[in-house]
Design a protein around this motif. Sequence first.
Motif, PDB file in Angstrom:
ATOM      1  N   LEU A 244       0.537   2.631 -19.865  1.00 25.45           N
ATOM      2  CA  LEU A 244      -0.026   3.865 -19.109  1.00 25.45           C
ATOM      3  C   LEU A 244      -0.452   3.412 -17.703  1.00 25.45           C
ATOM      4  N   GLY A 245      -0.603   2.277 -17.425  1.00 23.70           N
ATOM      5  CA  GLY A 245      -0.786   1.749 -15.973  1.00 23.70           C
ATOM      6  C   GLY A 245       0.438   1.608 -15.369  1.00 23.70           C
ATOM      7  N   ARG A 246       1.482   1.271 -15.789  1.00 19.70           N
ATOM      8  CA  ARG A 246       2.829   1.178 -15.251  1.00 19.70           C
ATOM      9  C   ARG A 246       3.297   2.559 -14.863  1.00 19.70           C
ATOM     10  N   GLN A 247       3.017   3.623 -15.754  1.00 20.62           N
ATOM     11  CA  GLN A 247       3.427   4.750 -15.701  1.00 20.62           C
ATOM     12  C   GLN A 247       2.579   5.523 -14.552  1.00 20.62           C
ATOM     13  N   LEU A 248       1.365   4.994 -14.398  1.00 25.93           N
ATOM     14  CA  LEU A 248       0.548   5.717 -13.257  1.00 25.93           C
ATOM     15  C   LEU A 248       1.093   5.211 -12.031  1.00 25.93           C
ATOM     16  N   LEU A 249       1.230   3.888 -11.917  1.00 30.26           N
ATOM     17  CA  LEU A 249       1.800   3.569 -10.602  1.00 30.26           C
ATOM     18  C   LEU A 249       3.287   3.957 -10.293  1.00 30.26           C
ATOM     19  N   ASN A 250       4.106   4.082 -11.112  1.00 31.62           N
ATOM     20  CA  ASN A 250       5.409   4.758 -11.122  1.00 31.62           C
ATOM     21  C   ASN A 250       5.276   6.058 -10.482  1.00 31.62           C
ATOM     22  N   MET A 251       4.236   6.914 -10.912  1.00 29.76           N
ATOM     23  CA  MET A 251       3.994   8.119 -10.289  1.00 29.76           C
ATOM     24  C   MET A 251       3.770   8.265  -8.896  1.00 29.76           C
ATOM     25  N   ALA A 252       2.620   7.185  -8.738  1.00 32.38           N
ATOM     26  CA  ALA A 252       2.047   7.336  -7.293  1.00 32.38           C
ATOM     27  C   ALA A 252       3.214   6.636  -6.353  1.00 32.38           C
ATOM     28  N   MET A 253       4.056   5.739  -6.711  1.00 32.75           N
ATOM     29  CA  MET A 253       5.019   5.404  -5.760  1.00 32.75           C
ATOM     30  C   MET A 253       6.138   6.578  -5.806  1.00 32.75           C
ATOM     31  N   ALA A 254       6.458   7.247  -6.569  1.00 31.59           N
ATOM     32  CA  ALA A 254       7.443   8.209  -6.547  1.00 31.59           C
ATOM     33  C   ALA A 254       6.832   9.411  -5.693  1.00 31.59           C
ATOM     34  N   PHE A 255       5.623   9.757  -5.618  1.00 35.20           N
ATOM     35  CA  PHE A 255       4.900  10.517  -4.661  1.00 35.20           C
ATOM     36  C   PHE A 255       4.758   9.972  -3.225  1.00 35.20           C
ATOM     37  N   CYS A 256       5.002   8.706  -2.873  1.00 34.14           N
ATOM     38  CA  CYS A 256       5.255   8.265  -1.698  1.00 34.14           C
ATOM     39  C   CYS A 256       6.574   8.509  -1.217  1.00 34.14           C
ATOM     40  N   ARG A 257       7.514   8.212  -2.096  1.00 32.31           N
ATOM     41  CA  ARG A 257       8.806   8.405  -1.680  1.00 32.31           C
ATOM     42  C   ARG A 257       9.199   9.932  -1.398  1.00 32.31           C
ATOM     43  N   GLU A 258       8.460  10.587  -2.146  1.00 25.30           N
ATOM     44  CA  GLU A 258       8.534  12.005  -1.970  1.00 25.30           C
ATOM     45  C   GLU A 258       8.050  12.617  -0.448  1.00 25.30           C
ATOM     46  N   MET A 299     -17.028 -13.003  -4.202  1.00 19.99           N
ATOM     47  CA  MET A 299     -15.405 -12.692  -4.435  1.00 19.99           C
ATOM     48  C   MET A 299     -14.783 -12.766  -3.263  1.00 19.99           C
ATOM     49  N   TYR A 300     -13.608 -12.511  -3.374  1.00 16.93           N
ATOM     50  CA  TYR A 300     -12.550 -12.342  -2.190  1.00 16.93           C
ATOM     51  C   TYR A 300     -12.052 -10.981  -2.128  1.00 16.93           C
ATOM     52  N   GLU A 301     -12.253 -10.413  -0.957  1.00 12.71           N
ATOM     53  CA  GLU A 301     -11.684  -9.080  -0.908  1.00 12.71           C
ATOM     54  C   GLU A 301     -10.060  -9.255  -0.424  1.00 12.71           C
ATOM     55  N   GLN A 302      -9.316  -8.699  -1.057  1.00  9.20           N
ATOM     56  CA  GLN A 302      -7.688  -8.919  -0.632  1.00  9.20           C
ATOM     57  C   GLN A 302      -7.109  -7.468  -0.529  1.00  9.20           C
ATOM     58  N   ARG A 303      -6.112  -7.754   0.560  1.00 13.18           N
ATOM     59  CA  ARG A 303      -5.097  -6.610   0.869  1.00 13.18           C
ATOM     60  C   ARG A 303      -3.922  -7.040   0.458  1.00 13.18           C
ATOM     61  N   TYR A 304      -3.247  -5.902  -0.069  1.00 12.39           N
ATOM     62  CA  TYR A 304      -1.806  -6.126  -0.757  1.00 12.39           C
ATOM     63  C   TYR A 304      -1.256  -4.943   0.182  1.00 12.39           C
ATOM     64  N   GLU A 305       0.071  -5.220   0.448  1.00 18.36           N
ATOM     65  CA  GLU A 305       0.815  -4.042   1.008  1.00 18.36           C
ATOM     66  C   GLU A 305       2.370  -4.185   0.296  1.00 18.36           C
ATOM     67  N   MET A 306       3.126  -3.029   0.471  1.00 19.73           N
ATOM     68  CA  MET A 306       4.447  -2.887  -0.042  1.00 19.73           C
ATOM     69  C   MET A 306       5.437  -1.706   0.626  1.00 19.73           C
ATOM     70  N   GLU A 307       6.576  -2.173   1.094  1.00 19.94           N
ATOM     71  CA  GLU A 307       7.307  -1.319   1.849  1.00 19.94           C
ATOM     72  C   GLU A 307       7.904  -0.462   0.815  1.00 19.94           C
ATOM     73  N   VAL A 308       7.935   0.763   1.120  1.00 20.07           N
ATOM     74  CA  VAL A 308       8.352   1.943   0.136  1.00 20.07           C
ATOM     75  C   VAL A 308       9.955   1.984   0.268  1.00 20.07           C
ATOM     76  N   VAL A 309      10.520   1.582  -0.883  1.00 16.77           N
ATOM     77  CA  VAL A 309      12.137   1.906  -0.791  1.00 16.77           C
ATOM     78  C   VAL A 309      12.291   3.121  -1.108  1.00 16.77           C
ATOM     79  N   HIS A 310      13.410   3.608  -0.253  1.00 13.57           N
ATOM     80  CA  HIS A 310      13.914   5.257  -0.480  1.00 13.57           C
ATOM     81  C   HIS A 310      15.196   5.055  -0.738  1.00 13.57           C
ATOM     82  N   ALA A 311      15.649   5.987  -1.634  1.00 11.41           N
ATOM     83  CA  ALA A 311      16.863   5.953  -2.165  1.00 11.41           C
ATOM     84  C   ALA A 311      17.944   6.674  -0.902  1.00 11.41           C
TER      85      ALA A 311
END
Length: 311
Positions: A244-258, A299-311
């Motif tokens: 379920l988590g993977r599906q949610l992330l996939n939907m989120a990234m699809a929106f970013c590409r859109e 705790m440690y606050e952490q920042r993560y980033e990702m480049e969005v790959v467009h088709a």
Amino acid sequence: MSSENNTVADIRHFNRFYTGVIGVLDNHILQSDYSLSEVRVLYEIGQQEKCTAGYLTSTLKVDGGYLSRMLRKFEKAALIARQQSSADGRTFFLHLSPKGRKLMTMLNERSSGEISQLLEPLATHQQEQVASAMKTIESILTSQPSPTTDIHYRYDLQPGDIGYLIHLHGVLYARETGYNLEFEAYVCKTFQDFLTTYNTSKDRVFLAVADGRIVGAVAILGASRYMAQLRWFLVHPDFRGRGLGRQLLNMAMAFCREKNYSKVYLLTTSMQTTAIEMYKKAGFHKTGEKFMQLWGQEMYEQRYEMEVVHA
């Protein structure tokens, strides 16, 4: 009285109440010559292609002697028939006869009708709450979560959604990481800020819903023309391990590409180890961290980033 004793008392109280409801159903709906136990046996025989007495004993937890008496009664009434197994002459399969199938059809219709009558005074959302509560009881007591097919996804925010997400964050993070009330206040503030600028052309909240309740969420917030932030990623413990988590992330990234975002970032803490592993698998990489004493934890606050790959 201790919390454990209160729980036992609550369950016993519910048992007395529900036994009364079942009694009403049994006495005033079915109106047949058969008890609830006997109807359960007939129902199982009708559901199983190759039903045996042994299967009924183990599945329904029925005493063998009591079951034998029931089966003789059914045979005498011509409700069931036995068929010897071609592979093992000692095994007999039980089947409903045409008369038995007719009886069960009638009883099922009466039972469904009475349950509909029982639910009729309730509003639709109350009927859904009753059904959901029953599924929850069954799921917990059998350790078998509801099927994945019960889950659907939506992104049209409705009244009450944000309030429930705040509730889930407060409850689950307190339980799993020990965060205090300051964290819930922080979550409230982030959602308040979000709602004042919420724009469907750049923002989207994805919700996973099962039996009328939210069981997972993730959001994409447009931070600038080409950068977005991923926030509020959460999956209820009862629904983890299903993708379920993977599906949610996939939907989120699809929106970013859109929306032609070129980069997505998120802020998390070192205590969210499971979520961090999912972020890494999705393609995020850590770009920074700093030590913090926050929400009753170190705790440690952490920042993560990702480049969005467009088709």
